[in-house]
Design a protein around this motif. Structure first.
Motif, PDB file in Angstrom:
ATOM      1  N   GLY A  28       0.803  -1.175  -0.049  1.00  9.92           N
ATOM      2  CA  GLY A  28      -0.111  -0.087   0.045  1.00  9.92           C
ATOM      3  C   GLY A  28       0.792   1.290   0.136  1.00  9.92           C
ATOM      4  O   GLY A  28       0.374   2.327   0.429  1.00  9.92           O
ATOM      5  N   ILE A  29       2.054   1.057  -0.480  1.00  9.23           N
ATOM      6  CA  ILE A  29       2.875   2.304  -0.620  1.00  9.23           C
ATOM      7  C   ILE A  29       2.914   2.899  -1.920  1.00  9.23           C
ATOM      8  O   ILE A  29       3.074   2.276  -2.944  1.00  9.23           O
ATOM      9  N   LYS A  30       2.591   4.342  -2.041  1.00  8.89           N
ATOM     10  CA  LYS A  30       2.565   4.878  -3.083  1.00  8.89           C
ATOM     11  C   LYS A  30       3.437   6.186  -3.136  1.00  8.89           C
ATOM     12  O   LYS A  30       3.531   6.755  -4.274  1.00  8.89           O
ATOM     13  N   LYS A  31       4.079   6.641  -2.312  1.00  4.87           N
ATOM     14  CA  LYS A  31       5.014   7.611  -2.148  1.00  4.87           C
ATOM     15  C   LYS A  31       6.473   7.169  -1.607  1.00  4.87           C
ATOM     16  O   LYS A  31       6.257   6.315  -0.546  1.00  4.87           O
ATOM     17  N   ILE A  32       7.616   7.669  -1.983  1.00  2.56           N
ATOM     18  CA  ILE A  32       8.857   7.223  -1.836  1.00  2.56           C
ATOM     19  C   ILE A  32       9.411   8.772  -1.151  1.00  2.56           C
ATOM     20  O   ILE A  32       9.441   9.719  -1.765  1.00  2.56           O
ATOM     21  N   ASP A  33       9.423   8.947   0.087  1.00  4.20           N
ATOM     22  CA  ASP A  33      10.004  10.133   0.755  1.00  4.20           C
ATOM     23  C   ASP A  33      11.410  10.532   0.426  1.00  4.20           C
ATOM     24  O   ASP A  33      11.608  11.622   0.242  1.00  4.20           O
TER      25      ASP A  33
END
Length: 807
Positions: free
Chosen positions: A593-598
């Motif tokens: 459920g990961i859509k963003k890479i910080d």
């Protein structure tokens, strides 16, 4: 009394429901609990005796119960027999097995980019000894293989290795090995040279597939390719023949995101179109309606065999056949009973279909349409009465409301499967299907008309081919536009089994139970399951997770902090036939459920470390990118990378030793290298860029992890200046375990507990090197390797590291 009448009606209207359900439960038991065959047969004998006694006493209820137990045992035995016939062969215990040669019959062929065939083994020769063998093998043929194979031919293959099916390498990734085993394929082999193949001219046995359907299928493929351009021909082949090998990945992705991927697969929808076309054409002939129905059934069976017998097509053909036969016999029709009967017939022939996605989706969609449509119809009537005049009701209901409700009903039932398998939800699909379904109907009818005209008139075939190309391109553009709409689709974490049960209870409570007490009980059950899920989520301790993704010969690591920050370290390789982002990284992120890479750290601009970024940036929002400086050289991959980042508006920053990046309150990144003096190692060309790798220490509270990219001995000598700061619990071993990295002094200073080695299976470089492994063992380091274990998942929870068994 009312309950018993209701049960009696259910059994009278849907007698195949309990039979198919008990048979399916028997298959499930056989898969997940291996009972001895003799035990099952003894139980079966006892049950049959009880069945006989119950029948004599005319005890209907006992008869039904014992019949269900019998079908349960039959399902168990049938799956056990299927497993023994397909997946239990003596040679499988010795894989991988180097063979002098093996011989077998061609069952099916797939031409194209990956030329391959399924072979039924007949015999194999190992070390000069010829042994009888059985089972299906997936054979990959050389790219330059020129001979035309066809089912029924006999092959002799020499100098090859019989290998195990590929294991699942990463969480969320498509399990290709399991997909093959569900088809009864038990091993695979690769042939490198055409001279290692001998094609015998005779066939072992006659089959309609070899004599009729395969040649006809190839003829139709060539006809489509002759008159349509490559992009359109692949689409029409998928639509009419179920062959998706030539479909572009971009088209597949767009249709999946828009929730209309079913339009690219042969399904019940297409069978319905075929039945309608046949019935319409036959209506022009002076035939009795019963004769037309029988001819339609024969045409559907022919089409089912022509397209390869995919489960949705078989299911739809059986249901259509029962429906038309019931009309001829003037019997009461039951869509539910036809559906359950179709399921029973398919599972009786191929019990492993129960675990295949196509089977599950097909039956879930039809069951949902049958169940929900008439429950949703009153809502549409109320809507029409409120907002439209009565004279418009019929047209609106026929052309708009009914297709929308059918689409809505199908998606209500298939939603948990879509979330479970693909982690995607597409709201736009509810409306897009209103256009796509009739569009596919026109293309299907036009496609068959085109195939018919191609053998009569080349001019008409060319004109119709151009028209079909226009229709296909328009549909492709429409779906691409819909998929690009903000909010058209959402990636969400995989739905758990308790989550699926909660969804089922909620739907039943909402639509099914009119009785207040039953609705109350199901609502309470739904709330209890939902509460269990929420409590489980609440009690889960927030942890630091590190996943070394198996991207082959390259590096890609994903790290999530308890505060919810996502860190990516390198993005794996990319090539003509492989992109680590598409194959491994994106499926893993969707699964989580990961859509963003910080924070994205790229150790150095070699393709095996940055190749996946070019596709990954299309999926994930990337907040910032950190790279090592390359002074004195314009290395082309660095230049391409920076150009892409600038064009995408992704901020980038070059890091050198001594800089600190705060991640969250408990996590910091300390840049240890490269030192400014190290720039001389990469000034001349790209060959020494490994020694300019971005090296950093990630510290979370009192725990340290050291990431070294491809740093070699020269760079490690610089890192030794940091002395005790190097000490870490986890070391990402430099340069995939090459002998040029992980020096004795460096390893002594780091003193890790775990060593992560990211390398490709059987890679041509021999990574990891034996000397590096010996050094690590000498320091009692636990070695974790992606080439042997697949993805490695480490979790820091309550102060301790543990390896997660994600399979």
């Amino acid at each position: 009394m009312q309950t018993s009448i209701m049960k009696s009606n259910i059994l009278n209207l849907m007698p195949m429901l309990p039979v198919s359900a008990s048979f399916s439960c028997g298959i499930l038991l056989a898969k997940y609990w291996q009972a001895h065959t003799v035990t099952i047969l003894i139980c079966a004998l006892i049950i049959f005796l009880l069945l006989f006694l119950a029948h004599r006493n005319n005890n209907r209820l006992s008869f039904i119960l014992i019949l269900l137990v019998c079908t349960f045992i039959l399902g168990n035995i049938r799956y056990a027999i299927w497993q023994k016939d397909h997946l239990a062969h003596q040679h499988l215990a010795h894989l991988p097995l180097a063979l002098d040669q093996f011989r077998g019959e061609v069952l099916s062929v797939r031409e194209g980019q990956n030329h391959r065939a399924v072979i039924a083994l007949d015999s194999l020769r190992c070390r000069g000894e010829v042994l009888p063998a059985s089972g299906k093998v997936l054979l990959y043929l050389p790219d330059e293989y020129s001979q035309r194979l066809r089912p029924g031919a006999v092959l002799i293959c020499r100098n090859t290795v019989l290998e195990k099916l590929p294991a699942l390498r990463n969480p969320g990734q498509f399990d290709y090995g399991n997909f093959l085993s569900q088809q009864g394929i038990s091993a695979r082999a690769f042939l490198r040279r055409e001279t290692d193949i001998s094609l015998l001219t005779y066939q072992k046995s006659f089959s309609l597939e070899a004599a009729l359907f395969y040649p006809l299928r190839k003829y139709l493929e060539r006809t489509i390719e002759q008159y349509l351009p490559a992009s359109s021909s692949g689409f029409l082949q998928a639509l009419l023949l179920g062959i998706r090998d030539d479909l572009s990945q971009a088209t597949i992705n767009n249709f999946q995101k828009a929730g209309v991927i079913h339009a690219l697969a042969i399904s019940g929808l297409h069978v319905g179109f075929i039945a309608f076309i046949c019935h319409t054409l036959l209506s022009f002939f002076p035939l009795f309606f019963k004769t037309r129905n029988l001819i339609t059934i024969i045409c559907l069976i022919f089409y089912m065999a022509l397209t390869g017998g995919h489960p949705p097509v078989v299911r739809a053909t059986i249901m259509a056949g029962f429906f038309l036969i019931a009309i001829n016999l003037e019997r009461q029709q039951s869509g539910y009973n036809y559906l359950y009967a179709a399921g029973f017939i398919i599972l009786l022939y191929q019990p492993a279909q129960l675990f295949r996605i196509g089977f599950q989706f097909s039956f879930a969609a039809v069951l949902s349409i049958l169940y929900f449509y008439h429950r949703l119809s009153p809502l549409s009537a109320a809507f029409l009465n409120r907002f439209f005049r009565e004279k418009y009701h019929h047209r609106l209901n026929k052309w708009l409301i009914t297709p929308f409700l059918v689409s809505l009903a199908a998606q209500i039932g298939t939603a948990p499967l879509v979330l479970y398998y693909f982690n995607i939800f597409s709201p736009v699909a509810f409306f897009l299907n209103l256009l796509v379904i009739p569009w596919v109907g026109l293309l299907t009818a036009g496609g068959f008309l085109f195939l018919a005209l191609s053998s009569i008139s080349e001019t008409f075939a060319m004109l119709l081919g151009d028209l079909l190309t226009l229709y296909i391109n328009t549909l492709d553009s429409l779906v691409h536009f819909a998929a690009a709409i903000p909010g058209a689709y959402f990636y969400i974490p995989g739905l758990s089994i308790p989550g699926m049960l909660a969804y089922l209870f909620f739907i039943l409570a909402l639509f099914h139970f009119q009785h207040t007490r039953l609705r109350f009980l199901y609502t309470i059950s739904f709330l209890l399951i939902l509460g269990f899920i929420l409590i489980q989520e609440t009690m889960t301790v927030k942890a630091l997770d590190l996943i070394a993704i198996d991207v082959g010969q390259g590096d890609a690591l994903l790290l999530t902090t308890p505060a919810g920050k996502t860190i990516m370290i390198d993005t794996g390789p990319a090539g003509k036939d492989f992109n680590s982002a598409d194959r491994a990284i994106i499926p893993l992120m969707q699964h989580l459920g990961i859509k963003k890479i910080d924070y994205l750290f790229l150790s150095h601009p070699h393709l095996d470390h940055i190749g996946g970024l070019f596709h990954l940036s299309d999926y994930a929002e990337i907040d910032s990118v950190y790279l090592p400086p390359l002074r004195g050289t314009d290395y082309y991959w660095q230049d391409s990378l920076c150009t892409m980042l600038d064009a995408s508006g992704i901020p980038r920053r070059f890091l050198s030793a001594g800089e600190i990046i705060p991640i969250d309150d408990a996590t910091r990144v300390y840049t240890l290298g490269p030192f400014p003096l190290q720039s001389r190692l990469s000034e001349i060309n790209g060959e020494n860029i490994n020694n300019n790798s971005l090296t950093f220490l990630l510290r979370h509270r009192a725990h340290s992890l050291l990431f070294t990219g491809d740093a070699e001995a020269e760079a490690e000598n610089y890192l030794l200046h940091w002395r005790t700061l190097l000490k870490s619990e986890i070391l990402k071993v430099g340069h995939h375990g090459s002998e040029t990295s992980t020096g004795e002094d460096f390893l002594a200073e780091v003193a890790p507990k775990f060593a992560l080695i990211s390398a490709g299976r059987n890679n041509r470089y021999g990574h990891p090197d034996r000397s590096v492994l010996q050094k690590l063992r000498g320091y009692n380091v636990r070695i974790l390797r992606t080439d042997l274990q697949g993805a490695i998942w480490l979790r820091l929870s309550r102060g301790n590291w543990r390896v997660i068994d994600w399979r």
